[in-house]
Design a protein around this motif. Structure first.
Motif, PDB file in Angstrom:
ATOM      1  N   GLU A 260       0.759  -1.218  -0.039  1.00  0.00           N
ATOM      2  CA  GLU A 260      -0.017   0.156  -0.126  1.00  0.00           C
ATOM      3  C   GLU A 260       0.882   1.396  -0.010  1.00  0.00           C
ATOM      4  OE1 GLU A 260      -3.413   2.106   2.677  1.00  0.00           O
ATOM      5  OE2 GLU A 260      -2.755  -0.049   3.230  1.00  0.00           O
ATOM      6  N   MET A 261       2.037   1.156   0.786  1.00  0.00           N
ATOM      7  CA  MET A 261       2.866   2.221   0.762  1.00  0.00           C
ATOM      8  C   MET A 261       3.665   2.395  -0.573  1.00  0.00           C
ATOM      9  SD  MET A 261       4.212   3.715   3.422  1.00  0.00           S
ATOM     10  CE  MET A 261       5.487   4.793   3.749  1.00  0.00           C
ATOM     11  N   LEU A 262       3.583   1.529  -1.605  1.00  0.00           N
ATOM     12  CA  LEU A 262       4.167   1.725  -2.747  1.00  0.00           C
ATOM     13  C   LEU A 262       3.283   1.822  -3.760  1.00  0.00           C
ATOM     14  CD1 LEU A 262       6.412  -1.522  -1.987  1.00  0.00           C
ATOM     15  CD2 LEU A 262       6.951   0.843  -1.698  1.00  0.00           C
ATOM     16  N   GLU A 263       2.436   2.764  -3.710  1.00  0.00           N
ATOM     17  CA  GLU A 263       1.234   2.728  -4.737  1.00  0.00           C
ATOM     18  C   GLU A 263       1.609   3.108  -6.160  1.00  0.00           C
ATOM     19  OE1 GLU A 263      -1.883   5.367  -3.548  1.00  0.00           O
ATOM     20  OE2 GLU A 263      -0.435   7.132  -2.997  1.00  0.00           O
ATOM     21  N   PHE A 264       2.672   3.796  -6.223  1.00  0.00           N
ATOM     22  CA  PHE A 264       3.082   4.081  -7.710  1.00  0.00           C
ATOM     23  C   PHE A 264       4.283   3.204  -7.982  1.00  0.00           C
ATOM     24  CE2 PHE A 264       0.910   8.072  -6.494  1.00  0.00           C
ATOM     25  CZ  PHE A 264      -0.423   7.843  -7.149  1.00  0.00           C
ATOM     26  N   CYS A 265       4.932   2.895  -7.165  1.00  0.00           N
ATOM     27  CA  CYS A 265       6.277   2.122  -7.435  1.00  0.00           C
ATOM     28  C   CYS A 265       6.252   1.078  -8.170  1.00  0.00           C
ATOM     29  CB  CYS A 265       7.141   2.011  -6.215  1.00  0.00           C
ATOM     30  SG  CYS A 265       7.192   3.329  -5.167  1.00  0.00           S
ATOM     31  N   GLU A 461      -3.104   1.520  14.106  1.00  0.00           N
ATOM     32  CA  GLU A 461      -3.467   1.700  12.667  1.00  0.00           C
ATOM     33  C   GLU A 461      -3.240   3.111  12.065  1.00  0.00           C
ATOM     34  OE1 GLU A 461      -6.844  -0.518  11.792  1.00  0.00           O
ATOM     35  OE2 GLU A 461      -6.546  -0.471   9.790  1.00  0.00           O
ATOM     36  N   ARG A 462      -3.851   4.008  12.849  1.00  0.00           N
ATOM     37  CA  ARG A 462      -3.869   5.484  12.254  1.00  0.00           C
ATOM     38  C   ARG A 462      -2.518   5.802  12.094  1.00  0.00           C
ATOM     39  NH1 ARG A 462      -6.017   9.968  15.956  1.00  0.00           N
ATOM     40  NH2 ARG A 462      -7.623   8.644  16.368  1.00  0.00           N
ATOM     41  N   MET A 463      -1.699   5.627  13.185  1.00  0.00           N
ATOM     42  CA  MET A 463      -0.123   5.963  12.951  1.00  0.00           C
ATOM     43  C   MET A 463       0.445   5.562  11.825  1.00  0.00           C
ATOM     44  SD  MET A 463       2.553   5.716  15.889  1.00  0.00           S
ATOM     45  CE  MET A 463       4.141   5.054  15.630  1.00  0.00           C
ATOM     46  N   PHE A 464       0.036   4.180  11.529  1.00  0.00           N
ATOM     47  CA  PHE A 464       0.665   3.806  10.249  1.00  0.00           C
ATOM     48  C   PHE A 464       0.230   4.326   9.033  1.00  0.00           C
ATOM     49  CE2 PHE A 464       2.380   0.320  12.758  1.00  0.00           C
ATOM     50  CZ  PHE A 464       3.649  -0.115  12.208  1.00  0.00           C
ATOM     51  N   PHE A 465      -1.235   4.457   8.742  1.00  0.00           N
ATOM     52  CA  PHE A 465      -1.745   5.185   7.675  1.00  0.00           C
ATOM     53  C   PHE A 465      -1.438   6.632   7.433  1.00  0.00           C
ATOM     54  CE2 PHE A 465      -5.585   7.691   7.771  1.00  0.00           C
ATOM     55  CZ  PHE A 465      -6.273   7.296   8.954  1.00  0.00           C
ATOM     56  N   VAL A 466      -1.218   7.273   8.503  1.00  0.00           N
ATOM     57  CA  VAL A 466      -0.835   8.738   8.488  1.00  0.00           C
ATOM     58  C   VAL A 466       0.108   9.146   7.634  1.00  0.00           C
ATOM     59  CG1 VAL A 466      -0.312  10.747   9.482  1.00  0.00           C
ATOM     60  CG2 VAL A 466      -2.371   9.746  10.610  1.00  0.00           C
ATOM     61  N   SER A 467       1.339   8.504   7.873  1.00  0.00           N
ATOM     62  CA  SER A 467       2.742   8.484   7.251  1.00  0.00           C
ATOM     63  C   SER A 467       2.444   8.446   5.641  1.00  0.00           C
ATOM     64  CB  SER A 467       3.804   7.630   7.675  1.00  0.00           C
ATOM     65  OG  SER A 467       3.468   6.393   7.367  1.00  0.00           O
TER      66      SER A 467
END
Lengths: 609, 609
Positions: A260-265, A461-467
């Motif tokens: 999910e972090m790598l949405e365009f990579c 969970e919020r802490m992870f998605f905020v970044s």
């Protein structure tokens, strides 16, 4: 990877059909190409903002009551949500004013016509390689997503952009392009997902008279084979990591990365950066999951051997090639280790009375090796404010009351002070949710030794998605004269705290001398933990309203911070974002002379940037 | 690493004192040196056999009843033990005959005088670098422990040996030596523990007119720092892994390697081979535990950066340097990751009805990632015979009876046939023996799916230690015309079985055409398991009594086996033993052309072998 002509043609046809059915793409601003029929078949980045991060459908806005909300429906916990605490926090921290806006330039301004090397064009054209000279293709390939680049786009300060974009469809086409570039003296810039953060996609301006070509790998996105017995997948390097991950999950597998972090990579981009933005505590470093590769270099195609299959090869380890960020060649194919997908996730979050205590906790978690976790993080007091600002709950009397109780409990009973309190979060992946929840007790036991107080799974969970969503906030803030950026580093455990303090101090001081008011926002976040140390991401922002040249100030802040990282024995990148052109000088400074010689020797031809 | 002069002097003095107190060393065969006072201070390899593997005190013998036993008291479960089943098995398998012996030549025969480059000598001598021209030093540094090398030593067929041995005591002294070698055209061969198995220490004979110097690193064995907070140790590269491990355990730490396996190896030697003979399923690959290094190359000293401390660096990964086996430079210092030492060990062993089933079991164990284990192995039917031959229990009526019962049970109840049965063993390390034993049930559950039958912890332990003591058996067999050797490879899971069959078939065939009777012994052992595949060690032996040139036959067998490994898409080494001169040609064949170019470019000066 023998080119399957008919399937390539089929794919091209599909792209063309999609294109014709898409209203928005029917009227490209301008097509100035040598071969319009070809380039019309290619749509790139059309669903992404031309002068900002991410998808067109996702933006922050203030509603008529001044409440921040985000549009679209792309991201759970984020899209079409209201963030009631965001505006007050931004007003207080960065002194943004809803009435003082600094909007982006809405349209692309006329660009210089492309510098075309006709010999190069004539060498690649007969091979059926797709090429575009269209302004919007050239512009969208001429930058990454760093704050400086987006700022320039917003203000129409275009630096040099590529003269053309090529979309190879096979390893052989990449070889043709690289050979032609070498022969006819054309510069190549490999392009993956376009989300580079360190200026890798910028074109050099000075003394560069050659034609510059952006080599977009995204047409090469086929899964070539999935080997379940030996647990690896062979994939073309232009595949988007997130798409590949979705395919693998259908079969019960995962890359083991935080896709999910790598949405365009693209996977090739990730490999060339040896990016570690993954669940490495579970699945190991990314580079160790590369079991074979093909890389087109000026000297020919490099690969580990003809064999993808054996788990470890004889002789030297060619991981040197990863982390060179495309400067030595173009990765066209990767054999990547896969893992069984663990479908259950659980977050544990814990408050700590200080950053110091949070660090001691994380160090024990990783070094003692008691709990099998995927990822662990820690935000400092400023970072915690940011996480809280992303609270999506609508305040009710009941929730306000329970918040008061919670604050009282934390302060009076647990001695946690609001100004110093930090938050750690651990992500657990597995097959059995009851088992995962059971780990919370073990984590709590370790946490208690350092004054920790369990804070709930939602907050973790919020802490992870905020970044992951911060780039959208960054662009939103630019509308209000607030400029923000980030910088990553690594340090050994014994140096983390002092490095964080020194960098914060340096940024604060330089802002002061530059006349920035109020003092900048600076948050530090631990992203990845190792036995020997941790990686740190600094997120900083300031109000630029009274600055003549905000970009120079931004650059100055970055330079000062990088010097401080090196001085504190840190490393200037965690390979999440890479070195690129942004950190080039200080990277070279941190290498020994023979290492620089080795790299220069390996390069041989300075033709890939 | 600033040289501490007084401590170096102190150390030299201690070595001298030990030397004078040691009867055996008082009468070296011949000291032909330019500076006897200096080289007298150096004792190397004096407790080791000059023409065989290992320590002088440990040899196999037959007693008057013909029972095999081993001397000494160095190794638990092995030293001063009787092996009642060994002779009958050797007689049957390799047709050894106690009366037909082929003893080794007992003394060193006169060697050619050294080729001395006086400019080189004059450049290093004033720096206080220890140097010897003594025959026994030169000879002991001119070979490793491969069967071919030991065979030549036993028969007085010395190939060219180094002209001198140097013992640097600091990084700066290594720099001096390498600079002088470069300047005055002298060849250098880095020397670690002397237990190389692939001919790395052999001197090239043809067309090599230069002085050749063996660079013995073992005087550089200081622990420079132990960082408990960041969990790493900085050590000079000449430290013997086993000695370092002993020191670390005093502090509750471990390198995480199977240090017993590495009884002579230096940490620098291990790193230069990126040897994976470690508990890698627990602690990861060796190369990933190297967090920094210093390497003296012809171009200068190479290191990751000035910083040992941060867990991952920016830019490319310099692990390329590891696995180059000393050809690019001399490693002088290493910063190595350490782990908390787990003091409890438990072995689980399981019989399987076939090698095929054993492989399926191992694959599931590693891919499903359910049990935390340190190491897992599998021996085929021939390997199981070898493990059984090392049984140290004295046969009693009771034990013979229970053996009969056991055989009946395995055959009739469990359908395990003696000729096809294999044995797997798993090593568990931890802090709590009850917990470790608890894993046996989980392992049994998985094993049962493949027809496995639990075989006891002792047998598992024996399986692990047998492989460590095989070089002593190898030398013993040479006394009886039986020649044995080993070869390692890796393959993906889907290829392991076919690779093993093909290699066995190829060795059997070549032995047949060479007139070898009876047919050779060939055992296959899985040593290390990965998600994607496994490493395999072949151990083979044959009776050479009617051969004119046993070494050519041995070489032929090896060549045929290597070709078969490559044909079966295997890799010709697991980096446990390395490539060396023995596998040089087939290694080159398995590389792509640009990779060869990169390596050649990195080398620049062909002066280190």
């Amino acid at each position: 990877m023998s080119g399957n002509e008919s399937s390539a043609a089929h794919r091209r046809l599909n792209i063309l059909l999609n294109h014709l059915n898409n209203e928005e793409d029917n009227n490209p601003k301008e097509w100035r190409t040598l071969s319009p029929s070809q380039c019309l078949t290619i749509c790139t980045n059309r669903d992404r903002k031309w002068n900002g991060y991410g998808y067109k459908d996702t933006v922050f806005k203030f509603d008529e009551r001044g409440t921040a909300f985000s549009t679209g429906n792309r991201y759970p916990n984020f899209s079409s949500k209201e963030f009631h605490e965001l505006r007050p926090w931004l007003e207080q921290t960065l002194r943004i004013n809803l009435k003082t806006v600094c909007p982006a330039q809405p349209n692309i301004i006329e660009l210089a016509s492309p510098n075309v090397n006709h010999e190069f064009y004539d060498a690649i054209k007969p091979q059926g390689i797709m090429i575009s000279f269209a302004e919007q293709d050239r512009l969208s390939h001429g930058h990454g997503i760093s704050t400086a680049e987006i700022y320039r786009l917003r203000h129409g300060n275009f630096t040099r952009i590529p003269d053309a974009v090529v979309w190879p469809e096979s390893h052989e086409q990449v070889e043709t392009i690289v050979r032609a570039a070498l022969k006819f003296n054309v510069g190549c810039i490999p392009y993956g997902g376009g989300s580079n953060d360190v200026g890798a996609l910028e074109c050099p301006e000075e003394n560069e008279k050659r034609m510059l070509v952006s080599l977009d790998m995204r047409q090469m996105n086929r899964i070539l084979s999935l080997n379940r017995e030996n647990m690896y997948v062979v994939v073309e390097a232009g595949a988007i990591a997130q798409d590949l991950e979705k395919e693998l999950r259908k079969w019960g597998f995962t890359l083991g990365w935080d896709a999910e972090m790598l949405e365009f990579c693209t996977v090739g981009g990730i490999a060339s950066l040896r990016s570690n933005d993954i669940k490495r505590n579970m699945n190991g470093d990314l580079e160790h999951s590369i079991i074979n590769f093909k890389m087109v270099t000026p000297a020919g195609t490099m690969q580990r051997s003809g064999i993808h299959t054996s788990p470890i090869s004889s002789g030297p380890n060619f991981q040197l090639l990863f982390g060179t960020e495309g400067t030595l060649g173009v990765i066209t194919e990767l054999a990547l280790k896969i893992h069984f997908f663990a479908p259950r996730h659980y977050y544990v979050s814990i408050y700590f009375p200080s950053f110091h205590n949070g660090l001691l906790f994380l160090r024990e978690i990783v070094q003692k090796n008691i709990i099998k976790f995927s990822s662990a993080r820690l935000v400092d007091e400023a970072g915690l404010q940011l996480v809280n600002a992303f609270n999506t709950a609508t305040p009710t009397i009941k929730s306000v009351f329970s918040e008061v109780i919670k604050k009282y409990y934390l302060k009076k009973i647990k001695k946690l002070e609001a100004g110093k309190m930090c938050l750690a979060a651990i992500l657990l992946d597995g097959h059995d949710i009851v088992k995962l929840k059971g780990y919370e007790k073990k984590i709590d036991e370790i946490g208690k030794q350092y004054g920790g107080v369990i804070a709930g799974s939602d907050l973790g969970e919020r802490m992870f998605f905020v970044s992951k969503r911060l780039p959208y906030l960054r662009d939103f803030l630019l509308d209000y004269y607030a400029i923000s950026d980030r910088l990553d580093a690594t340090a050994s455990w014994s140096n983390v705290e002092v490095l964080v303090e020194k960098v914060k101090e340096a940024i604060t001081n330089v802002c002061k001398t530059q006349g920035i008011r109020p003092k900048p926002y600076i948050g530090a976040r631990i992203d990845h933990i190792y036995d020997t140390g941790a990686s740190i991401t600094f997120t900083y922002g300031f109000n630029s309203r009274n600055l003549n040249d905000p970009l120079s100030v931004l650059r100055l802040i970055e330079q000062v911070a990088l010097v401080e990282i090196l001085r504190s024995n840190g490393s200037v990148s965690h390979n999440t974002s890479g070195i690129g052109k942004r950190k080039k000088e200080c990277f070279r400074e941190s290498l020994s002379e023979p290492v620089v010689k080795v790299l220069e020797n390996m390069k041989q031809y300075v033709f890939i940037y």
